[in-house]
Design a protein around this motif. Structure first.
Motif, PDB file in Angstrom:
ATOM      1  N   GLU B  47       0.862  -1.171   0.000  1.00 27.12           N
ATOM      2  CA  GLU B  47       0.000   0.000   0.000  1.00 27.12           C
ATOM      3  C   GLU B  47       0.909   1.235   0.000  1.00 27.12           C
ATOM      4  O   GLU B  47       2.085   1.153   0.366  1.00 27.12           O
ATOM      5  N   MET B  48       0.386   2.365  -0.377  1.00 27.62           N
ATOM      6  CA  MET B  48       1.154   3.600  -0.252  1.00 27.62           C
ATOM      7  C   MET B  48       1.378   3.848   1.248  1.00 27.62           C
ATOM      8  O   MET B  48       0.468   3.637   2.056  1.00 27.62           O
ATOM      9  N   THR B  51      -1.175   5.810   2.934  1.00 30.53           N
ATOM     10  CA  THR B  51      -2.385   5.096   3.367  1.00 30.53           C
ATOM     11  C   THR B  51      -2.174   4.465   4.745  1.00 30.53           C
ATOM     12  O   THR B  51      -3.081   4.446   5.573  1.00 30.53           O
ATOM     13  N   ARG B 109      -9.632   1.730   2.765  1.00 26.80           N
ATOM     14  CA  ARG B 109      -9.130   2.374   1.546  1.00 26.80           C
ATOM     15  C   ARG B 109      -9.901   1.835   0.337  1.00 26.80           C
ATOM     16  O   ARG B 109     -10.293   2.580  -0.561  1.00 26.80           O
ATOM     17  N   TYR B 110     -10.153   0.531   0.324  1.00 26.22           N
ATOM     18  CA  TYR B 110     -10.898  -0.106  -0.776  1.00 26.22           C
ATOM     19  C   TYR B 110     -12.310   0.476  -0.875  1.00 26.22           C
ATOM     20  O   TYR B 110     -12.792   0.812  -1.968  1.00 26.22           O
ATOM     21  N   VAL B 112     -13.457   3.315   0.141  1.00 26.24           N
ATOM     22  CA  VAL B 112     -13.453   4.706  -0.329  1.00 26.24           C
ATOM     23  C   VAL B 112     -13.171   4.762  -1.831  1.00 26.24           C
ATOM     24  O   VAL B 112     -13.866   5.450  -2.583  1.00 26.24           O
ATOM     25  N   MET B 113     -12.179   4.005  -2.283  1.00 24.74           N
ATOM     26  CA  MET B 113     -11.818   4.044  -3.701  1.00 24.74           C
ATOM     27  C   MET B 113     -12.899   3.469  -4.612  1.00 24.74           C
ATOM     28  O   MET B 113     -13.033   3.865  -5.761  1.00 24.74           O
ATOM     29  N   HIS B 114     -13.649   2.490  -4.089  1.00 23.93           N
ATOM     30  CA  HIS B 114     -14.622   1.799  -4.937  1.00 23.93           C
ATOM     31  C   HIS B 114     -16.054   2.103  -4.530  1.00 23.93           C
ATOM     32  O   HIS B 114     -16.970   1.347  -4.886  1.00 23.93           O
ATOM     33  N   PHE B 120     -24.195  -1.118  -0.964  1.00 22.65           N
ATOM     34  CA  PHE B 120     -24.203  -1.265   0.488  1.00 22.65           C
ATOM     35  C   PHE B 120     -25.534  -1.840   0.948  1.00 22.65           C
ATOM     36  O   PHE B 120     -26.536  -1.612   0.295  1.00 22.65           O
ATOM     37  N   GLY B 153     -21.893  -0.213   6.225  1.00 18.81           N
ATOM     38  CA  GLY B 153     -23.025   0.483   5.636  1.00 18.81           C
ATOM     39  C   GLY B 153     -24.355   0.000   6.168  1.00 18.81           C
ATOM     40  O   GLY B 153     -25.377   0.145   5.495  1.00 18.81           O
ATOM     41  N   GLY B 327     -13.543   7.427   7.735  1.00 17.43           N
ATOM     42  CA  GLY B 327     -13.440   8.869   7.962  1.00 17.43           C
ATOM     43  C   GLY B 327     -12.041   9.387   7.660  1.00 17.43           C
ATOM     44  O   GLY B 327     -11.877  10.477   7.099  1.00 17.43           O
ATOM     45  N   VAL B 328     -11.042   8.609   8.026  1.00 13.93           N
ATOM     46  CA  VAL B 328      -9.671   9.040   7.845  1.00 13.93           C
ATOM     47  C   VAL B 328      -9.324   9.219   6.365  1.00 13.93           C
ATOM     48  O   VAL B 328      -8.383   9.910   6.012  1.00 13.93           O
ATOM     49  N   PHE B 329     -10.102   8.581   5.495  1.00  9.90           N
ATOM     50  CA  PHE B 329      -9.911   8.758   4.052  1.00  9.90           C
ATOM     51  C   PHE B 329     -10.961   9.700   3.450  1.00  9.90           C
ATOM     52  O   PHE B 329     -11.194   9.694   2.241  1.00  9.90           O
ATOM     53  N   GLY B 330     -11.638  10.446   4.302  1.00  9.68           N
ATOM     54  CA  GLY B 330     -12.520  11.486   3.805  1.00  9.68           C
ATOM     55  C   GLY B 330     -13.926  11.029   3.464  1.00  9.68           C
ATOM     56  O   GLY B 330     -14.673  11.738   2.799  1.00  9.68           O
TER      57      GLY B 330
END
Lengths: 454, 454
Positions: B47-48, B51, B109-110, B112-114, B120, B153, B327-330
């Motif tokens: 991962e980055m 992240t 992270r997944y 949020v990205m997808h 949900f 969700g 939340g940490v990923f917005g």
């Protein structure tokens, strides 16, 4: 606001549908490996760099992902060394571990480390990701799975025979029509011997491969251009023009290679493999193809490659016989033969030909719509019975709007939906809706199970 | 001679027998996840670092395995920065990727990205290795698998109910007797509210946990020592002495927490979960345990933990409800609940109790002894029929000494051996030897298949 997250270039997330398809591929290969007595091992993602370095050539060393040592990785470094900014040299000071680059070197390392526990011949398979810091491009990733099977510690050609049967069985199960090409390193060495151009064997196979496209004259011109003597080109003519059945090819090769001991050996080996397999009548075509020259520095006997017939794509499986897997780790005399299925390309082929069986991709078979607490409690009871029968089923956890719940069923491709309201509870039944036909029927829990088990 | 190869400390090779056992564990968990409608995803090993960093506390950041950038990772670094030898700071210049530390952050992270592809509630599971640069010790590794399932969700407590059913089903299938302990973060918050000592909740649960061992007086003394007021300790008495059935405990808590809105909510939630589950009658004990205080910074509702009853070992499964996964990923407002099976500990428990089913560990069912080329050719034919029936079978590839071949059968725990010599070929039969009983019989290919399919 937090930054939008991403993943390292050349890597991928796999969604549920992609995972179901990938699992179908891995499970099919795994099942066939098991059928032939192969056993799985796994090795760590990280290996010591001393295990990996120097095994993949200079280019390969550069493509290794190296892991920074924990703690103070600067200790023992002089100012001069640091300021040299020699990235490659300092990497070896900063890092002692790297991510595995393939499954072969870790397997060789495994065999050497565990030689005393292993009973040979050792038939192992391994399905794990590997990592390469290659420039990512279409179809080439920095993280991808390999699915290798190898037999080590046996010289018998029966191993080659069985690997070809495995290839044939796997692709038959997938429904992918393929041509299995085989060649033998010893034949290629024999040809080089006969014409006295040992170092030109790759140029020769590349030129021969173009016969259909550019014709004999141009092939000969190309050979001449590559510095091959007129005499050698003359001797090569029967090999360039080699065609017909595998038997006819072998007959020609026997004549041409009469003067090369190693060439004869290669012909004999190929003959044994082809003859033994012809008894079973493989489902797929098996073709002796002299232009096949993969991994020449590595393979010492049979070489295989598989081409899909109905999709334009590179080789989707390959392998061969090697003579010295573990020598680099100080254990000599271990011969082996192996194959590797290209999972990513097989994935693409199955997608293009739309060959995934429905049951491999579908997950949940039944969704209970949630109309509220009382209805949910009633549904949970039936749900327990349904699951006890091994049927994959769920209840929508919230009593959301009908549209949302049905949308969920559609998005997940769930074929049946159960509706439970006042009426159903009074009658001790369930309304079962077939999502494909739209048909609805009032059924008991037992009838529901019977319908879904079909 | 080459150096003896090794593997990085804290990592492991898995042998065929270990893999068979591990696959049994993973497949059992996977099957149950599927039964409840969970779908698999996979995320990249790398991962980055952007992240991963800052998600596991300062200590966690140190335990991340960082991957050195490819190419010239010195560019843009001044001499001064280099010579500072600040390992932590420079690591962030040298490295932009790291190995995943758990499955939760990559999952967030997944999601949020997808988010746009996901329907949900999203019920996902993930079975992949994670890496931690922890000091290796008995039972703690630097590479180990996690087996997580989460529903995100949906706020519905039915999710908690189903996760408990999953836990119950998985351990029932394993044959491991367990106690499933549940608690609720809101109850703990309520207790802290009532006694006015919000920051002491961990001290309190630790002290209460010692009641059986050290007695009430010593527990109270410890609480006082931790700086809890006499008044608060007095209010805590009914909670310290809480016992009886889950219903009795809930009744007491309702009284004690009457003044705390959040505490009441926690009691209600626990009551719903316990009541709903009592309808099904789980196979394993389910206990409300206020001393359960795992991941308090993270969990916001129900908390679970599973203890094996017949083996002394820490928690073998755990999980809970969290309110702000992404939340940490917005991406705000994503509530979820999840569990994680501890595969390595379950492996140890199954080993200690010797609970692996034979068929899970055995691989090949039949070995053909190889007496020579002619016999092998004859055997290959029968072998093809046997495998076509789905029976795992092999032929010893070389016509080695009988002792070696039988030794191979024994080492691989193969239950049946087929012997084919002149006599058998003449009669179109096979001598089948049961390796357990030593019994031998002359059978046709069809009889052989019938015997092995039993």
């Amino acid at each position: 606001m937090a930054a939008k997250p991403g993943i390292p270039k050349g890597t991928r997330d796999f969604s549920p549908v992609e995972m179901a398809k990938r699992n179908y591929i891995f499970n099919t290969i795994r099942d066939v490996y098991h059928l032939y007595g192969f056993q799985q091992i796994e090795t760590p993602a990280m290996e010591m760099l001393s295990t990996l370095m120097g095994k993949y050539g200079e280019e390969g060393d550069k493509l290794l992902f190296k892991i920074q040592n924990s703690g103070d990785y600067f200790s023992g470094l002089t100012d001069e060394e640091l300021l040299s900014r020699n990235a490659a040299k300092l990497a070896s000071k900063f890092c002692e571990k790297g991510l595995r680059y393939d499954l072969t070197v870790p397997f060789a390392r495994y065999v050497v480390m565990h030689r005393d526990e292993i009973t040979f011949p050792f038939k192992r398979y391994q399905i794990q990701p590997v990592w390469r810091a290659d420039r990512p491009q279409k179809g080439r990733y920095r993280e991808f799975y390999q699915c290798d099977a190898d037999v080590v510690g046996s010289d018998s050609l029966l191993n080659e025979v069985e690997l070809m049967q495995i290839v044939d069985t796997v692709f038959t199960r997938f429904g992918i029509r393929v041509c299995i090409k085989i060649n033998n390193r010893k034949i290629l060495t024999g040809i080089a011997e006969i014409i006295g151009e040992a170092d030109k064997i790759v140029d020769i196979t590349v030129a021969i491969d173009k016969l259909d496209k550019i014709g004999l004259d141009n092939v000969n011109a190309e050979l001449k251009e590559k510095g091959i003597s007129d005499e050698a080109i003359a001797k090569l003519q029967p090999i360039i023009l080699l065609n017909g059945t595998n038997e006819e090819k072998l007959a020609t090769l026997k004549e041409v290679l009469a003067g090369s001991e190693i060439g004869q050996k290669g012909v004999e080996e190929s003959e044994f493999i082809l003859k033994t397999l012809s008894v079973f009548g493989l489902k797929n075509e098996l073709e002796l193809d002299l232009t096949l020259a993969r991994g020449l520095n590595y393979y010492t006997g049979a070489i295989f490659e598989v081409k899909a017939l109905d999709v334009q794509i590179g080789s989707i499986t390959g392998g061969g016989r090697y003579d010295n897997l573990t020598g680099v780790f100080g254990m000599a005399g271990v011969s082996g033969v192996g194959i590797s299925f290209g999972a990513d390309r097989i994935f693409d082929v199955l997608n293009q030909l739309d060959l995934y069986p429905k049951e491999a991709v579908n997950s949940t078979q039944l969704l209970f719509i949630n109309f509220g607490e009382k209805e949910a409690a009633y549904s949970l009871n039936i749900l327990a019975k349904v699951r006890a029968e091994g049927i994959r089923a769920e209840i929508f956890p919230d009593s959301s709007k009908m549209k949302k719940q049905m949308g969920y069923a559609n998005a997940k491709n769930i074929p049946f939906v159960a509706l439970v309201g006042e009426n159903e509870m009074n009658e001790d039944k369930v309304t079962l809706k077939n999502m494909e036909t739209g048909e609805q029927s009032l059924v008991s829990a037992e009838e529901l199970i019977q319908t879904l088990k079909k």
